[in-house]
Motif scaffolding. Structure first.
Motif, mmCIF file in Angstrom:
data_model
loop_
_atom_site.group_PDB
_atom_site.id
_atom_site.type_symbol
_atom_site.label_atom_id
_atom_site.label_comp_id
_atom_site.label_asym_id
_atom_site.label_seq_id
_atom_site.Cartn_x
_atom_site.Cartn_y
_atom_site.Cartn_z
ATOM 1 N N ASP A 210 31.512 32.626 37.718
ATOM 2 C CA ASP A 210 32.413 32.959 36.938
ATOM 3 C C ASP A 210 33.146 32.159 36.506
ATOM 4 O O ASP A 210 33.543 32.517 35.276
ATOM 5 N N LYS B 146 40.027 36.191 40.956
ATOM 6 C CA LYS B 146 39.162 37.344 40.102
ATOM 7 C C LYS B 146 39.078 38.482 40.866
ATOM 8 O O LYS B 146 38.562 39.490 40.796
ATOM 9 N N GLN B 147 38.019 37.869 42.406
ATOM 10 C CA GLN B 147 37.865 39.156 42.907
ATOM 11 C C GLN B 147 38.564 40.217 43.514
ATOM 12 O O GLN B 147 38.690 41.316 43.886
ATOM 13 N N HIS C 65 38.215 32.112 41.842
ATOM 14 C CA HIS C 65 37.281 33.243 42.013
ATOM 15 C C HIS C 65 37.005 33.915 42.693
ATOM 16 O O HIS C 65 37.191 35.592 42.833
ATOM 17 N N SER D 298 39.659 42.656 40.490
ATOM 18 C CA SER D 298 38.537 43.544 41.030
ATOM 19 C C SER D 298 38.844 44.346 41.638
ATOM 20 O O SER D 298 38.782 46.220 41.730
#
Length: 146
Positions: free
Chosen positions: A38, A73-74, A70, A77
Motif C-alpha cells: 500500500d 486504509k482497509q 494499511h 475502504s
C-alpha cells in the motif's frame, strides 16, 4: 547474526538476507515483516543497520506505522463501501417515499370520489323509493276510481 549481501545481476540492486539462530535476536520482528504494497516505493521501510539499536528501533516503528496505515486504509475502504450501500438505500427509500406520497394522494382522491358516489347512490335510492311509492299510490287511486 549471519548477513549475506548478493547482487543477482549487474542491473539489479543488492539483496540483503539477514537471519539469526538466536531467538532473542534484535531483528526477529524485522525478519517477520512483510513488504507493504500500500505504500509508495519512497515510503517503504528501509532495512536497518543491524549493528545500531536505534536503526533497528526506527525500522520497527516504521513497520508498525506501515501496518497501522494499511489497517486504516482497509477501514476507510470498508467505510466507503458501507457509505455507497447506505446512499443506495437512501435513494431507494426516497423513491419509495415519493411513490407512497403519490399513492396517498391517489387514495385520498379515490376516497373522496367513493364518498361522493355513495351520497349520489343514497340520494338516487331515496328518489327511487319516493317514485315507487308515488307510482303505487297513483296505481291504487286509478284502480279504486274505476
Amino acid at each position: 547474526m549471519i548477513t549475506s549481501t548478493r547482487r543477482v545481476s549487474p542491473d539489479k540492486s543488492e539483496v540483503r538476507i539477514a537471519f539469526s539462530l538466536d531467538q532473542d535476536s534484535e531483528l526477529k520482528d524485522v525478519e517477520e515483516s512483510a513488504p507493504f504494497p500500500d505504500l509508495e516505493h519512497r515510503l517503504q521501510p528501509v532495512s536497518p543497520c543491524s549493528s545500531l539499536r536505534e536503526s533497528v528501533q526506527v525500522y520497527r516503528d516504521h513497520c508498525r506505522m506501515a501496518k497501522e496505515f494499511h489497517q486504516v486504509k482497509q477501514e476507510i475502504s470498508l467505510l466507503e463501501d458501507r457509505k455507497r450501500e447506505l446512499l443506495a438505500e437512501l435513494a431507494e427509500d426516497e423513491f419509495v417515499a415519493v411513490e407512497m406520497a403519490c399513492l396517498e394522494d391517489e387514495f385520498r382522491v379515490l376516497s373522496e370520489e367513493n364518498a361522493t358516489l355513495l351520497n349520489v347512490h343514497t340520494e338516487r335510492a331515496q328518489q327511487l323509493e319516493t317514485l315507487s311509492s308515488t307510482n303505487r299510490n297513483q296505481t291504487s287511486q286509478d284502480s279504486s276510481s274505476t
